[in-house]
Design a protein around this motif. Structure first.
Motif, mmCIF file in Angstrom:
data_model
loop_
_atom_site.group_PDB
_atom_site.id
_atom_site.type_symbol
_atom_site.label_atom_id
_atom_site.label_comp_id
_atom_site.label_asym_id
_atom_site.label_seq_id
_atom_site.Cartn_x
_atom_site.Cartn_y
_atom_site.Cartn_z
ATOM 1 N N TYR A 67 0.835 -1.201 0.000
ATOM 2 C CA TYR A 67 0.000 0.000 0.000
ATOM 3 C C TYR A 67 0.871 1.253 0.000
ATOM 4 N N ARG A 68 1.928 1.250 0.812
ATOM 5 C CA ARG A 68 2.840 2.402 0.848
ATOM 6 C C ARG A 68 3.476 2.631 -0.515
ATOM 7 N N LYS A 69 3.864 1.553 -1.189
ATOM 8 C CA LYS A 69 4.473 1.693 -2.517
ATOM 9 C C LYS A 69 3.534 2.426 -3.465
ATOM 10 N N LEU A 70 2.256 2.072 -3.418
ATOM 11 C CA LEU A 70 1.279 2.706 -4.296
ATOM 12 C C LEU A 70 1.021 4.159 -3.884
ATOM 13 N N LEU A 71 0.953 4.408 -2.583
ATOM 14 C CA LEU A 71 0.653 5.756 -2.099
ATOM 15 C C LEU A 71 1.804 6.713 -2.411
ATOM 16 N N PHE A 72 3.053 6.271 -2.174
ATOM 17 C CA PHE A 72 4.203 7.112 -2.521
ATOM 18 C C PHE A 72 4.333 7.242 -4.039
ATOM 19 N N GLY A 73 3.991 6.178 -4.760
ATOM 20 C CA GLY A 73 4.000 6.250 -6.215
ATOM 21 C C GLY A 73 3.005 7.289 -6.711
ATOM 22 N N LEU A 74 1.876 7.402 -6.020
ATOM 23 C CA LEU A 74 0.863 8.400 -6.367
ATOM 24 C C LEU A 74 1.429 9.809 -6.197
#
Length: 338
Positions: free
Chosen positions: A312-319
């Motif tokens: 989830y963090r990977k996706l949120l920081f990717g956002l």
């Protein structure tokens, strides 16, 4: 084969052997220090791996730690299905002067890619644009359906486990990621029409702190077992996703590092959109969700929650990073829309 035979294959008489990690051994011999690596290579990987080693040496790439040849004139020693190779031991510098690790590593990645850059025609991709558009739509529709299915299933329960509660709480953020992913898919297909070729470089394939050593003189990449020739965005996506799994990832330094990298490699809008598609792909997140649901009988909820949180963090920081990357797009059609 015994340890003595592996070391003797390099004609060394060790004074001391220290196991540093599960697969790395520090050897003191002949007044020098060596690193012996028990690799993850399989016999079928050796041809590709040797070709990469030769290519790196021919290009005289900075930051490459050479591989020693054994007495049989091979750059490895084989023990049944286990492959070992030997390198000089490179010691990390520890000084009073702080080192910006983000900047040091991205400079090294940029130098590596710039030194090996070539171009690859994308005509076959453009010819399959319609098929790619259909694939994008089908995948995104499938992700949305899966997400809704999980949320409805969990919310129908009287009590939710920690990881089930996590998934329901993340629903809005994941939906936002879907929306941005859809938008970048459109950008990717649009800029593809204006693009004839893409950059093609040597990528390390697995850049993380255990695979590099920072010194005052240079940053040395270790473990080239996953190296391949592909788009430079492959290394960037993998490196950033490694950083993004940690809650204290410094996004200010990440965006600075992207700007630094673009001084070495002038990424086109097509390549930037490709990078964002990799960063926003929810495939790994759904894999962890599916694995958690399938293994729920084991009741290892803490481990499930940790893995889901990391993805989830990977996706949120990717956002967050895609927001910055969008502002660097060169095409005029994106200047007033966002």
């Amino acid at each position: 084969m015994e340890w003595s035979q592996i070391i003797e294959a390099y004609q060394l008489q060790p004074e001391e052997i220290e196991q540093v990690t599960e697969r790395v051994f520090k050897i003191k011999a002949n007044s020098q220090q060596y690193a012996l690596k028990k690799s993850r290579l399989y016999p079928d990987d050796l041809g590709r791996w040797q070709a990469i080693q030769q290519y790196i040496q021919q290009k005289q790439i900075l930051g490459f730690v050479p591989i020693y040849y054994a007495k049989n004139n091979q750059p490895f020693v084989r023990d049944q299905d286990q492959i070992y190779y030997l390198m000089p031991w490179v010691e990390q510098d520890y000084t009073d002067q702080p080192i910006d690790e983000y900047a040091s590593v991205i400079h090294a990645i940029g130098r590596l890619h710039a030194a090996t850059m070539d171009y690859h025609q994308i005509a076959p991709l453009k010819q399959n644009k319609e098929g790619m558009e259909q694939q994008f739509q089908q995948e995104l529709s499938s992700y949305r359906d899966q997400m809704l299915k999980y949320v409805r299933y969990f919310e129908a329960k009287r009590f939710m486990s920690p990881y089930e509660l996590q998934i329901c709480m993340y629903y809005r953020d994941i939906e936002q990621i879907f929306n941005q992913l859809e938008r970048w898919q459109e950008i990717y297909l649009d800029v593809m029409e204006e693009t004839n070729e893409m950059k093609y470089t040597l990528c390390h394939g697995n850049i993380r702190p255990s695979h590099y050593v920072i010194t005052q003189a240079n940053t040395y990449f270790l473990n080239w077992e996953d190296a391949l020739m592909t788009s430079p965005t492959y290394d960037l996506a993998n490196y950033y996703q490694y950083l993004f799994q940690f809650h204290d990832c410094d996004m200010g330094k990440v965006t600075d590092s992207f700007s630094i990298y673009c001084r070495y490699i002038d990424l086109s809008d097509y390549e930037k959109s490709l990078l964002v598609l990799q960063l926003l792909s929810p495939a790994n997140w759904f894999h962890e969700v599916f694995t958690s649901v399938q293994s729920s009988r084991n009741k290892n909820n803490v481990n499930c929650s940790i893995k889901i949180e990391q993805e989830y963090r990977k996706l949120l920081f990717g956002l967050q990073l895609q927001d910055f990357i969008y502002k660097t797009l060169k095409s005029e059609q994106f200047e007033e829309t966002y």
